[in-house]
Design a protein around this motif. Structure first.
Motif, PDB file in Angstrom:
ATOM      1  N   ALA A 197       0.851  -1.190   0.000  1.00 43.21           N
ATOM      2  CA  ALA A 197       0.000   0.000   0.000  1.00 43.21           C
ATOM      3  C   ALA A 197       0.886   1.238   0.000  1.00 43.21           C
ATOM      4  CB  ALA A 197      -0.935   0.008   1.197  1.00 43.21           C
ATOM      5  N   ALA A 198       0.326   2.325  -0.544  1.00 40.20           N
ATOM      6  CA  ALA A 198       1.062   3.595  -0.585  1.00 40.20           C
ATOM      7  C   ALA A 198       0.092   4.736  -0.407  1.00 40.20           C
ATOM      8  CB  ALA A 198       1.799   3.731  -1.916  1.00 40.20           C
ATOM      9  N   TRP A 199       0.574   5.810   0.195  1.00 43.08           N
ATOM     10  CA  TRP A 199      -0.197   7.042   0.341  1.00 43.08           C
ATOM     11  C   TRP A 199       0.427   8.100  -0.561  1.00 43.08           C
ATOM     12  CZ3 TRP A 199      -4.414   9.483   1.781  1.00 43.08           C
ATOM     13  CH2 TRP A 199      -4.379  10.857   2.014  1.00 43.08           C
ATOM     14  N   PHE A 200      -0.424   8.805  -1.329  1.00 43.35           N
ATOM     15  CA  PHE A 200       0.094   9.817  -2.249  1.00 43.35           C
ATOM     16  C   PHE A 200      -0.899  10.965  -2.317  1.00 43.35           C
ATOM     17  CE2 PHE A 200       1.089  11.516  -6.560  1.00 43.35           C
ATOM     18  CZ  PHE A 200       2.417  11.818  -6.316  1.00 43.35           C
ATOM     19  N   GLU A 201      -0.384  12.175  -2.521  1.00 42.37           N
ATOM     20  CA  GLU A 201      -1.218  13.366  -2.607  1.00 42.37           C
ATOM     21  C   GLU A 201      -0.937  14.065  -3.939  1.00 42.37           C
ATOM     22  OE1 GLU A 201      -1.382  15.673   1.173  1.00 42.37           O
ATOM     23  OE2 GLU A 201       0.041  14.137   1.869  1.00 42.37           O
ATOM     24  N   PRO A 202      -1.590  13.651  -5.008  1.00 45.31           N
ATOM     25  CA  PRO A 202      -1.309  14.235  -6.322  1.00 45.31           C
ATOM     26  C   PRO A 202      -1.861  15.647  -6.445  1.00 45.31           C
ATOM     27  CG  PRO A 202      -3.149  12.720  -6.485  1.00 45.31           C
ATOM     28  CD  PRO A 202      -2.628  12.611  -5.073  1.00 45.31           C
ATOM     29  N   THR A 203      -1.248  16.417  -7.306  1.00 50.84           N
ATOM     30  CA  THR A 203      -1.727  17.775  -7.567  1.00 50.84           C
ATOM     31  C   THR A 203      -3.043  17.746  -8.331  1.00 50.84           C
ATOM     32  OG1 THR A 203       0.554  18.560  -7.627  1.00 50.84           O
ATOM     33  CG2 THR A 203      -1.116  19.998  -8.610  1.00 50.84           C
ATOM     34  N   HIS A 204      -3.171  16.812  -9.267  1.00 49.92           N
ATOM     35  CA  HIS A 204      -4.377  16.693 -10.085  1.00 49.92           C
ATOM     36  C   HIS A 204      -4.971  15.295  -9.899  1.00 49.92           C
ATOM     37  CE1 HIS A 204      -3.413  20.535 -11.924  1.00 49.92           C
ATOM     38  NE2 HIS A 204      -2.188  20.097 -12.140  1.00 49.92           N
ATOM     39  N   HIS A 205      -6.062  15.024 -10.573  1.00 49.34           N
ATOM     40  CA  HIS A 205      -6.766  13.740 -10.404  1.00 49.34           C
ATOM     41  C   HIS A 205      -6.118  12.674 -11.306  1.00 49.34           C
ATOM     42  CE1 HIS A 205      -9.876  15.961  -8.215  1.00 49.34           C
ATOM     43  NE2 HIS A 205      -9.931  16.812  -9.226  1.00 49.34           N
ATOM     44  N   THR A 206      -4.893  12.314 -10.986  1.00 54.54           N
ATOM     45  CA  THR A 206      -4.126  11.464 -11.908  1.00 54.54           C
ATOM     46  C   THR A 206      -4.074   9.998 -11.490  1.00 54.54           C
ATOM     47  OG1 THR A 206      -2.151  12.223 -10.722  1.00 54.54           O
ATOM     48  CG2 THR A 206      -2.674  13.307 -12.791  1.00 54.54           C
ATOM     49  N   VAL A 207      -4.773   9.617 -10.454  1.00 55.22           N
ATOM     50  CA  VAL A 207      -4.702   8.222 -10.011  1.00 55.22           C
ATOM     51  C   VAL A 207      -5.278   7.290 -11.070  1.00 55.22           C
ATOM     52  CG1 VAL A 207      -5.465   6.560  -8.279  1.00 55.22           C
ATOM     53  CG2 VAL A 207      -4.760   8.857  -7.584  1.00 55.22           C
ATOM     54  N   GLU A 208      -6.487   7.591 -11.553  1.00 52.32           N
ATOM     55  CA  GLU A 208      -7.132   6.691 -12.505  1.00 52.32           C
ATOM     56  C   GLU A 208      -6.347   6.562 -13.822  1.00 52.32           C
ATOM     57  OE1 GLU A 208     -11.494   6.075 -14.680  1.00 52.32           O
ATOM     58  OE2 GLU A 208     -11.319   7.330 -12.877  1.00 52.32           O
ATOM     59  N   PRO A 209      -5.916   7.670 -14.474  1.00 55.51           N
ATOM     60  CA  PRO A 209      -5.195   7.497 -15.739  1.00 55.51           C
ATOM     61  C   PRO A 209      -3.794   6.917 -15.576  1.00 55.51           C
ATOM     62  CG  PRO A 209      -5.234   9.814 -15.120  1.00 55.51           C
ATOM     63  CD  PRO A 209      -6.146   9.088 -14.166  1.00 55.51           C
ATOM     64  N   THR A 210      -3.243   6.923 -14.349  1.00 52.63           N
ATOM     65  CA  THR A 210      -1.876   6.424 -14.147  1.00 52.63           C
ATOM     66  C   THR A 210      -1.865   5.007 -13.584  1.00 52.63           C
ATOM     67  OG1 THR A 210      -1.382   8.722 -13.549  1.00 52.63           O
ATOM     68  CG2 THR A 210       0.399   7.159 -13.308  1.00 52.63           C
ATOM     69  N   ALA A 211      -3.003   4.503 -13.174  1.00 52.83           N
ATOM     70  CA  ALA A 211      -3.046   3.181 -12.532  1.00 52.83           C
ATOM     71  C   ALA A 211      -2.538   2.085 -13.464  1.00 52.83           C
ATOM     72  CB  ALA A 211      -4.466   2.871 -12.074  1.00 52.83           C
ATOM     73  N   GLY A 212      -2.764   2.239 -14.765  1.00 54.44           N
ATOM     74  CA  GLY A 212      -2.302   1.216 -15.697  1.00 54.44           C
ATOM     75  C   GLY A 212      -0.802   1.030 -15.664  1.00 54.44           C
ATOM     76  N   PHE A 213      -0.051   2.115 -15.437  1.00 49.62           N
ATOM     77  CA  PHE A 213       1.402   2.012 -15.337  1.00 49.62           C
ATOM     78  C   PHE A 213       1.794   1.095 -14.178  1.00 49.62           C
ATOM     79  CE2 PHE A 213       5.052   3.517 -12.876  1.00 49.62           C
ATOM     80  CZ  PHE A 213       6.085   3.320 -13.779  1.00 49.62           C
ATOM     81  N   PHE A 214       1.180   1.308 -13.032  1.00 50.02           N
ATOM     82  CA  PHE A 214       1.519   0.489 -11.868  1.00 50.02           C
ATOM     83  C   PHE A 214       1.049  -0.953 -12.049  1.00 50.02           C
ATOM     84  CE2 PHE A 214       1.530   4.831 -10.265  1.00 50.02           C
ATOM     85  CZ  PHE A 214       2.701   4.847  -9.522  1.00 50.02           C
ATOM     86  N   ALA A 215      -0.072  -1.152 -12.752  1.00 50.00           N
ATOM     87  CA  ALA A 215      -0.536  -2.519 -12.995  1.00 50.00           C
ATOM     88  C   ALA A 215       0.463  -3.282 -13.859  1.00 50.00           C
ATOM     89  CB  ALA A 215      -1.907  -2.489 -13.667  1.00 50.00           C
TER      90      ALA A 215
END
Length: 477
Positions: free
Chosen positions: A140-158
């Protein structure tokens, strides 16, 4: 007035569908109130989406941009996108108009989202939370992005961490990867994550690769903004490393070896061989040119062709390289090109016996073809190597004017490449300030098959030689 609620999860698809419906129904931007999930609609808003039947055609470049901009934190992003999309209906060329203010704003938002995605990929730090005996490790990780980038970036981590389960928790959205599938949940408060034993090893590595001699605090903070430091384990060491940098840099300089290692002698010898500063005796220059092996051209040429003429000549004439006749006789400009030069020079009052004549490259470069040797133009490396000898000749003769005939001579003397026809007839200067008059090479005149073209080129060559004669006469007076 229409109202469109765009959910936090799946915002890209939701906005795209809503925009398609509004555009097909011909709803102008000022008749739409865009809001996120749970946002209150406009007082007079129509909550029912219009049903349009018109065909909707959108440039692909806009779709790609919109797929990124929807994740920006600007609450007006949906309205800005639709407003520009409305303008694109009859003017698709706007996507390439760099002066359009609306497009510039959207491109800036797109860039900010991409930057935020990059920071997320760089600064997310996972900690293991699963049981030691679980079939798949869990992090697990905690992150505070500047913009709503979790959904479009999740594929990279997958793709990057497909062999384990993980979750990235943020205040807005939580991405969960379990058993090979990604899902999204609402944002959460910062979880209490356990300590990671391997973090100390990473911090030790980070401290050891920190180079105090190359520290640029502003550049470092540009790439690693301070807002991310609180969630990076290595960031706790940064203030101390910055404070110690001047002292560590001085210590490194004092501990540096005072003598170069033995292998540097060979490196220094190679560098000396590339330095264009021949300083041998004046009468030794011809023999040194004869013995030159600085580039591979000496292997196939008959001999090096040295310059000739008075060493106090006011004019130095520099050609490209020896031709077939020059290579055999060992003298410059004795072939057909030299004969053309002598003829035109005689007409304008330039006496060859009063000039120093040489070439930019001293060996003949050719391609064998049967019994003939076909001229090949020297490349920049060969020109650079032979500049050693041309510099030595210039230093000995010290001419008031150099006549550069052809592109190779012009490049060697001025260091610049470029279209010769646009430069001919003009005086340029070598890096040391030496005046260089650029003209055509007489061999170019010989290659022209069309009589009219040859006549025109010969007239240009004649004009340039007259210019050289006039410049020398003016200098004498």
């Amino acid at each position: 007035m229409h109202h469109a609620s765009i959910p936090a999860i799946g915002a890209a698809a939701a906005w795209r569908e809503a925009a398609r419906q509004f555009l097909a129904a011909g709803v102008p931007p000022d008749q739409i109130h865009w809001g996120g999930i749970g946002s209150a609609p406009h007082l007079f808003a129509d909550l029912e989406r219009p049903r349009g039947t018109g065909a909707v055609t959108v440039p692909r470049s806009f779709i790609a941009m919109a797929e990124t901009v929807v994740w920006h934190r600007d609450p007006e992003r949906f309205a800005r996108l639709y407003g520009f999309l409305w303008r694109l209906r009859g003017a698709p060329h706007l996507m390439t108009d760099r002066g359009d203010a609306d497009l510039a704003r959207l491109r800036g938002m797109e860039k900010n989202v991409h930057r935020c995605q990059h920071k997320m990929k760089a600064f997310v730090r996972f900690r293991e939370i699963g049981a030691p005996d679980a079939p798949r490790r869990s992090f697990a990780a905690w992150f505070e992005p500047t913009h709503h980038t979790v959904e479009p970036t999740a594929g990279f981590f997958a793709r990057r961490f497909g062999d384990m389960d993980w979750r990235i928790v943020t205040p807005d959205i939580t991405a969960v990867f379990a058993n090979g599938a990604v899902s999204f949940q609402a944002g959460q408060a910062r979880p209490d994550l356990p300590e990671d034993a391997s973090e100390q090893l990473w911090i030790t590595y980070f401290r050891n690769i920190f180079n105090p001699a190359r520290l640029k605090v502003a550049a470092m903070q540009s790439e690693m903004p301070r807002k991310y430091w609180k969630n990076l384990p290595e960031a706790a060491s940064i203030p101390e490393l910055i404070a110690q940098a001047p002292a560590r840099a001085r210590a490194m300089a004092e501990a540096a070896p005072t003598l170069p290692p033995a292998r540097m002698a060979q490196v220094q010898a190679q560098l000396a061989g590339c330095t264009s500063a021949w300083d041998g005796p004046q009468d030794g220059l011809p023999a040194a040119i004869d013995a030159c092996t600085r580039c591979p051209l000496h292997r196939s040429a008959t001999q090096a062709v040295k310059g000739e003429g008075p060493l106090d000549a006011a004019l130095m004439i520099v050609g490209e390289q020896p031709g077939d006749h020059e290579d055999l006789q060992g003298r410059p400009f004795v072939g057909p090109a030299g004969q053309v030069f002598d003829q035109v020079a005689g007409q304008v009052g330039l006496r060859r016996d009063q000039a120093y004549v040489t070439n930019a490259v001293k060996h003949f470069k050719f391609q064998p073809r049967g019994k003939r040797r076909i001229h090949q133009r020297p490349d920049s490396g060969e020109i650079s190597q032979c500049r050693w000898w041309l510099d030595a000749e210039l230093a000995q003769v010290k001419p008031r004017l150099v006549l550069a005939m052809g592109a190779t001579a012009a490049e060697s003397l001025t260091g610049r490449r470029g279209a010769l026809m646009s430069r001919r007839g003009r005086v340029e200067h070598a890096p040391n300030g030496q005046p260089v008059l650029i003209t055509l090479h007489p061999s170019y005149l010989l290659r022209l098959r069309d009589p009219q073209e040859r006549e025109q080129a010969t007239a240009l060559f004649d004009d340039d030689l007259r210019t050289a004669a006039d410049l020398l006469a003016t200098h004498r007076n």
